[in-house]
Design a protein around this motif. Structure first.
Motif, PDB file in Angstrom:
ATOM      1  N   PHE A  79       0.843  -1.199   0.000  1.00  0.00           N
ATOM      2  CA  PHE A  79       0.000   0.000   0.000  1.00  0.00           C
ATOM      3  C   PHE A  79       0.884   1.257   0.000  1.00  0.00           C
ATOM      4  O   PHE A  79       0.675   2.177  -0.790  1.00  0.00           O
ATOM      5  CB  PHE A  79      -0.943  -0.011   1.212  1.00  0.00           C
ATOM      6  N   HIS A  83       1.137   4.326  -3.058  1.00  0.00           N
ATOM      7  CA  HIS A  83       0.924   5.751  -2.803  1.00  0.00           C
ATOM      8  C   HIS A  83       2.229   6.543  -2.946  1.00  0.00           C
ATOM      9  O   HIS A  83       2.224   7.649  -3.501  1.00  0.00           O
ATOM     10  CB  HIS A  83       0.291   5.956  -1.431  1.00  0.00           C
ATOM     11  N   ILE A  86       2.967   7.382  -6.518  1.00  0.00           N
ATOM     12  CA  ILE A  86       2.195   8.528  -7.027  1.00  0.00           C
ATOM     13  C   ILE A  86       2.856   9.828  -6.550  1.00  0.00           C
ATOM     14  O   ILE A  86       3.093  10.744  -7.332  1.00  0.00           O
ATOM     15  CB  ILE A  86       0.727   8.514  -6.525  1.00  0.00           C
ATOM     16  N   MET A  87       3.136   9.886  -5.259  1.00  0.00           N
ATOM     17  CA  MET A  87       3.703  11.123  -4.679  1.00  0.00           C
ATOM     18  C   MET A  87       5.044  11.464  -5.322  1.00  0.00           C
ATOM     19  O   MET A  87       5.339  12.627  -5.564  1.00  0.00           O
ATOM     20  CB  MET A  87       3.906  10.946  -3.166  1.00  0.00           C
ATOM     21  N   ILE A 109      -4.741   5.551  -6.277  1.00  0.00           N
ATOM     22  CA  ILE A 109      -5.057   5.975  -4.901  1.00  0.00           C
ATOM     23  C   ILE A 109      -5.975   4.931  -4.262  1.00  0.00           C
ATOM     24  O   ILE A 109      -5.764   4.464  -3.150  1.00  0.00           O
ATOM     25  CB  ILE A 109      -5.747   7.362  -4.887  1.00  0.00           C
ATOM     26  N   LEU A 110      -6.981   4.546  -5.034  1.00  0.00           N
ATOM     27  CA  LEU A 110      -7.977   3.600  -4.543  1.00  0.00           C
ATOM     28  C   LEU A 110      -7.375   2.216  -4.288  1.00  0.00           C
ATOM     29  O   LEU A 110      -7.714   1.549  -3.299  1.00  0.00           O
ATOM     30  CB  LEU A 110      -9.081   3.503  -5.599  1.00  0.00           C
ATOM     31  N   ASP A 113      -5.620   2.393  -1.072  1.00  0.00           N
ATOM     32  CA  ASP A 113      -6.590   2.390   0.030  1.00  0.00           C
ATOM     33  C   ASP A 113      -7.148   0.986   0.281  1.00  0.00           C
ATOM     34  O   ASP A 113      -7.342   0.576   1.420  1.00  0.00           O
ATOM     35  CB  ASP A 113      -7.754   3.348  -0.282  1.00  0.00           C
ATOM     36  N   PHE A 116      -4.612  -1.025   2.094  1.00  0.00           N
ATOM     37  CA  PHE A 116      -4.596  -0.534   3.478  1.00  0.00           C
ATOM     38  C   PHE A 116      -5.683  -1.274   4.271  1.00  0.00           C
ATOM     39  O   PHE A 116      -5.433  -1.864   5.333  1.00  0.00           O
ATOM     40  CB  PHE A 116      -4.876   0.971   3.431  1.00  0.00           C
ATOM     41  N   GLN A 154       6.906   9.893   5.988  1.00  0.00           N
ATOM     42  CA  GLN A 154       6.803  10.231   4.565  1.00  0.00           C
ATOM     43  C   GLN A 154       6.646  11.746   4.401  1.00  0.00           C
ATOM     44  O   GLN A 154       7.245  12.349   3.506  1.00  0.00           O
ATOM     45  CB  GLN A 154       5.627   9.466   3.936  1.00  0.00           C
TER      46      GLN A 154
ATOM     47  N   MET B  87      -9.482  12.289  -6.607  1.00  0.00           N
ATOM     48  CA  MET B  87      -9.922  11.452  -7.734  1.00  0.00           C
ATOM     49  C   MET B  87     -10.887  12.202  -8.649  1.00  0.00           C
ATOM     50  O   MET B  87     -10.827  12.073  -9.861  1.00  0.00           O
ATOM     51  CB  MET B  87     -10.612  10.183  -7.220  1.00  0.00           C
ATOM     52  N   PRO B 106       0.384  15.136  -3.484  1.00  0.00           N
ATOM     53  CA  PRO B 106       1.113  14.232  -2.581  1.00  0.00           C
ATOM     54  C   PRO B 106       0.718  14.410  -1.117  1.00  0.00           C
ATOM     55  O   PRO B 106       0.407  13.432  -0.424  1.00  0.00           O
ATOM     56  CB  PRO B 106       2.580  14.603  -2.826  1.00  0.00           C
ATOM     57  N   PHE B 116      -6.969   7.795   7.766  1.00  0.00           N
ATOM     58  CA  PHE B 116      -7.308   6.366   7.699  1.00  0.00           C
ATOM     59  C   PHE B 116      -6.721   5.671   8.941  1.00  0.00           C
ATOM     60  O   PHE B 116      -7.428   4.977   9.694  1.00  0.00           O
ATOM     61  CB  PHE B 116      -6.701   5.802   6.409  1.00  0.00           C
TER      62      PHE B 116
END
Lengths: 333, 333
Positions: A79, A83, A86-87, A109-110, A113, A116, A154, B87, B106, B116
């Motif tokens: 997970f 992410h 992407i970042m 993103i999904l 998630d 996660f 992060q 999104m 990001p 979360f």
């Protein structure tokens, strides 16, 4: 490394099979995107740490009880990778295009998630494979603390990219949060699965923390002097991104003001291959590599000492954990 | 709506104070980004459902035990909002710029991830405020199931945007997964906190599901005929995005092939305000609004019946839950 190699192979197969069975659902494309990076491979270092720790302390029964938790930490790790990619706008990971490159940012993103959530789903199932409710709850809560730390780490890492006045202490804190905390969690969960007392859980957590930070320092080193054909990662990636790694920070602190100015002009997104290569050379010449390797080896040795002090229920697992603490700093990829 | 209004005000203050105290850490910017949407307001519908259900079934003691879970579902809801806004590329939410608009994608991904994790952190703390371990573990596992459903529902929703052959059954399934499941979770957690038996937990879950789906259908309706000055949302947002909402799907199914072709040309990103307004008119004329409102009212009535059948420990909470089931379909914003 024979014990490590043997256990690692067995655990990888076990985890891969387990995940293939558990990570199913609809819509299909969401599950495909979620499994993409998991299927592409990886060292499966974190589940190995869960399972080997459980086995060392509690034998094969503890190992079996720990399987859902081992799968959970691997899913959690993946997970964070989806992410992070992407970042960081990374295009490749484990030799395949990253999830957002294939399916776009929203689906990526999904997918992250979903993984996660699945990490919690799998960890929750530990209660069904014999872990008492109180320990299962504890495992979930420790997992949560680790994810909070990872997110904080992060964020620190992202903020550091724009800064130059980063001390080595801040760097080590960031690396602990971002990378060490999940590895610390892995060994703690292994110990909890074995029903170990608080002192042993803490000690094995410390082992994981040391191994995790040493692992990241070695990653930093390989990013500067590693052979891209061996590491599989683009050369000078970290320098191109002006990532504040330990070798860089150490060497930078040794430069004069003028040299610092020059050094800063050699790295970052606009720098040529030649400039990056010159920056790498400066880092090496100013002792950034040898200092970092020295520190990583020191952490690794302390980790080995911790494992040596353990009363093992299983000797092979103990040996594998000793070997692992050495492997993380001696590896070439 | 007097009971609902009274409880709602009290719970909102309670939750806001609780979250302000709990959601703290470093780096500061990460926590700022995470709290941005929470601070901007919102109905606090989900914690209200947790607390009112707990109180109805178990009185003020159950209500107090449920507070961490109530805070957890609100945090979870806000996590989904932050990621959904990325999104959907939405620029505003609750009258303020969205998280990714202020801090970039990001940091917004990370802020969502942190929330979360905090949802689990808060839910885990229910064990410290008197919820037995087995129930606390159950709460965490039910939360996990809900998040898996939400992710699957969000993926279905994304996939539907590109499709036209969407049946009403598929739409209702998507809405249950994406919106209903978290509201179902809220009432289930409230019932679990009160130590209710499985039958009551299921019934109250069904109530939540009905209220959640009715709530979303009403949202769809307001997106077409609502007054943007009252709803606070840009007019025809869903039509501009070609979102497959219930009024649209119903009306579309009543059109001839030629009318369908024309209708499709009236909505989407390129459509003018005039075309969108024409599409809205077609939806209304072909019964999309009255059909949807009829269905939402039917679901709401079934929800009211469920609450009426409950043996309450607290009458005010029961009345508030009855009122809530009516409010979700009769509201104008």
């Amino acid at each position: 490394m024979e014990h490590l190699t043997r256990l690692s192979k067995r655990y990888s197969m076990l985890i891969d099979e387990y995940l293939r069975e558990k990570l199913r659902g609809e819509p299909e494309v969401l599950y495909e995107a979620s499994l993409h990076i998991i299927k592409a491979g990886g060292k499966r270092l974190r589940p190995l740490l869960v399972l080997a720790t459980a086995r060392m302390l509690g034998g094969v029964e503890a190992e079996a009880r720990a399987l859902p938790l081992a799968a959970a930490v691997e899913v959690l790790h993946n997970f964070t990778l989806i992410h992070d990619d992407i970042m960081d706008q990374d295009d490749f990971r484990r030799g395949v295009p990253t999830v957002h490159k294939v399916w776009g940012v929203p689906m990526a993103i999904l997918a992250g998630d979903l993984l996660f959530a699945y990490a919690y789903k799998l960890a929750g199932e530990a209660a069904d494979s014999g872990l008492p409710h109180a320990e299962a709850l504890r495992a979930l809560r420790e997992m949560t603390e680790a994810i909070v730390r990872i997110s904080e780490g992060q964020a620190m890492d992202m903020l550091m990219e724009a800064k130059w006045d980063v001390g080595i202490h801040d760097y080590l804190k960031m690396v602990y949060l971002k990378t060490g905390s999940l590895i610390e969690l892995s060994t703690r969960l292994g110990a909890i699965s074995a029903g170990a007392g608080n002192e042993v859980v803490s000690l094995m957590g410390e082992y994981g923390k040391l191994v995790g930070v040493a692992f990241q320092i070695k990653d930093d080193i390989l990013g500067i002097i590693g052979d891209p054909r061996v590491t599989g990662k683009p050369v000078y990636n970290d320098l191109r991104r002006a990532k504040k790694t330990l070798p860089l920070l150490y060497a930078y602190s040794k430069l004069s003001e003028e040299e610092k100015r020059e050094f800063r002009s050699l790295i970052g997104g606009e720098a040529t291959e030649e400039e990056l290569s010159r920056a790498a050379k400066i880092i090496e010449e100013r002792g950034g590599i040898s200092y970092s390797l020295g520190l990583a080896r020191e952490l690794s040795e302390r980790a080995v000492e911790i494992v040596k002090s353990m009363e093992p229920a299983d000797v092979e697992a103990k040996k594998a954990l000793e070997e692992l603490a050495v492997y993380v700093v001696e590896r070439e990829k």
